[in-house]
Write a protein that holds these residues in place. Structure first.
Motif, PDB file in Angstrom:
ATOM      1  N   GLY A  88       0.832  -1.200   0.000  1.00  0.00           N
ATOM      2  CA  GLY A  88       0.000   0.000   0.000  1.00  0.00           C
ATOM      3  C   GLY A  88       0.864   1.247   0.000  1.00  0.00           C
ATOM      4  O   GLY A  88       2.094   1.191  -0.074  1.00  0.00           O
ATOM      5  N   LYS A  89       0.228   2.403   0.142  1.00  0.00           N
ATOM      6  CA  LYS A  89       0.938   3.679   0.027  1.00  0.00           C
ATOM      7  C   LYS A  89       1.467   4.211   1.339  1.00  0.00           C
ATOM      8  O   LYS A  89       2.213   5.176   1.353  1.00  0.00           O
ATOM      9  N   ARG A  90       1.092   3.621   2.463  1.00  0.00           N
ATOM     10  CA  ARG A  90       1.556   4.177   3.732  1.00  0.00           C
ATOM     11  C   ARG A  90       2.256   3.115   4.572  1.00  0.00           C
ATOM     12  O   ARG A  90       1.879   1.954   4.555  1.00  0.00           O
ATOM     13  N   GLY A  91       3.275   3.546   5.276  1.00  0.00           N
ATOM     14  CA  GLY A  91       3.952   2.664   6.221  1.00  0.00           C
ATOM     15  C   GLY A  91       3.169   2.610   7.520  1.00  0.00           C
ATOM     16  O   GLY A  91       2.325   3.460   7.797  1.00  0.00           O
ATOM     17  N   ILE A  92       3.478   1.617   8.322  1.00  0.00           N
ATOM     18  CA  ILE A  92       2.773   1.407   9.588  1.00  0.00           C
ATOM     19  C   ILE A  92       3.795   1.355  10.713  1.00  0.00           C
ATOM     20  O   ILE A  92       4.836   0.708  10.578  1.00  0.00           O
ATOM     21  N   GLU A  93       3.490   2.030  11.814  1.00  0.00           N
ATOM     22  CA  GLU A  93       4.267   1.888  13.040  1.00  0.00           C
ATOM     23  C   GLU A  93       3.310   1.435  14.134  1.00  0.00           C
ATOM     24  O   GLU A  93       2.282   2.073  14.359  1.00  0.00           O
ATOM     25  N   LEU A  94       3.667   0.327  14.783  1.00  0.00           N
ATOM     26  CA  LEU A  94       2.821  -0.229  15.833  1.00  0.00           C
ATOM     27  C   LEU A  94       3.528  -0.145  17.180  1.00  0.00           C
ATOM     28  O   LEU A  94       4.742  -0.331  17.270  1.00  0.00           O
ATOM     29  N   LYS A  95       2.733   0.112  18.217  1.00  0.00           N
ATOM     30  CA  LYS A  95       3.246   0.267  19.576  1.00  0.00           C
ATOM     31  C   LYS A  95       3.397  -1.101  20.253  1.00  0.00           C
ATOM     32  O   LYS A  95       2.504  -1.947  20.194  1.00  0.00           O
ATOM     33  N   LEU A  96       4.549  -1.298  20.901  1.00  0.00           N
ATOM     34  CA  LEU A  96       4.826  -2.542  21.621  1.00  0.00           C
ATOM     35  C   LEU A  96       3.930  -2.646  22.852  1.00  0.00           C
ATOM     36  O   LEU A  96       3.844  -1.717  23.644  1.00  0.00           O
ATOM     37  N   VAL A  97       3.269  -3.796  22.997  1.00  0.00           N
ATOM     38  CA  VAL A  97       2.400  -4.063  24.145  1.00  0.00           C
ATOM     39  C   VAL A  97       3.095  -4.986  25.139  1.00  0.00           C
ATOM     40  O   VAL A  97       3.016  -4.800  26.341  1.00  0.00           O
ATOM     41  N   LYS A  98       3.801  -5.991  24.604  1.00  0.00           N
ATOM     42  CA  LYS A  98       4.450  -6.976  25.471  1.00  0.00           C
ATOM     43  C   LYS A  98       5.680  -7.533  24.779  1.00  0.00           C
ATOM     44  O   LYS A  98       5.684  -7.729  23.566  1.00  0.00           O
TER      45      LYS A  98
END
Length: 163
Positions: A88-98
């Motif tokens: 897709g056209k956008r990158g993703i940054e995800l927050k660490l939970v564990k």
């Protein structure tokens, strides 16, 4: 002709249920987690990365799991954000939970769970993986995804079918 359609429908149903093999665990903290076993997406000489989708049935939160198998580098802890690039056209940054390390078959594996927000959920369910980057202690690791590029698309479809 009717028999052929019934056979094809049965084969498609078997294939979908085979792809949608999840496990469910009730954790001591009261949460029920449904998850897939991680599948490999990156193979490097120093480490391998597997990934899967997890769902907290109690809260409704979806998470990305990454599992890092250490081959030639010493085991390290996962920290910080996960960066995913899809087609897709956008990158993703995800927050660490564990984050934790576990022993699997006599080897150390670092496990990280990252919360999927709504915008990222929409991106992951529509687009193949291109690359994954994460932090082990203070250094960034990751690479181009070389296999199972549709893993998130398939697993998120399965969760939708399992409702």
């Amino acid at each position: 002709m009717k028999n052929i359609i019934i056979i094809i429908a049965a084969l498609v149903s078997i294939n979908i249920s085979a792809q949608c093999e999840t496990k469910t665990v009730k954790r001591p903290d009261g949460n029920t987690i449904t998850y897939f076993n991680p599948k490999p997406v990156i193979r490097q000489t120093q480490y391998e990365v597997g990934t899967a989708i997890y769902k907290n049935e109690t809260s409704g939160m979806y998470m990305v799991n990454i599992s890092v198998l250490f081959k030639t580098i010493p085991p390290k802890n996962i920290i910080g954000k996960l960066t995913i690039q899809t087609t897709g056209k956008r990158g993703i940054e995800l927050k660490l939970v564990k984050s934790e390390q576990v022993d699997m078959n006599g080897r150390k594996v670092a496990i990280g769970l990252y919360e999927i927000d709504k915008a990222s959920f929409e991106e992951l369910k529509k687009h193949q993986l291109k690359s994954i980057f994460f932090y082990l202690e203070s250094k960034m690791y990751g690479a181009t995804v070389t296999e199972n590029k549709n893993i998130y698309i398939n697993e998120l479809k399965c969760f939708n079918l399992l409702k």
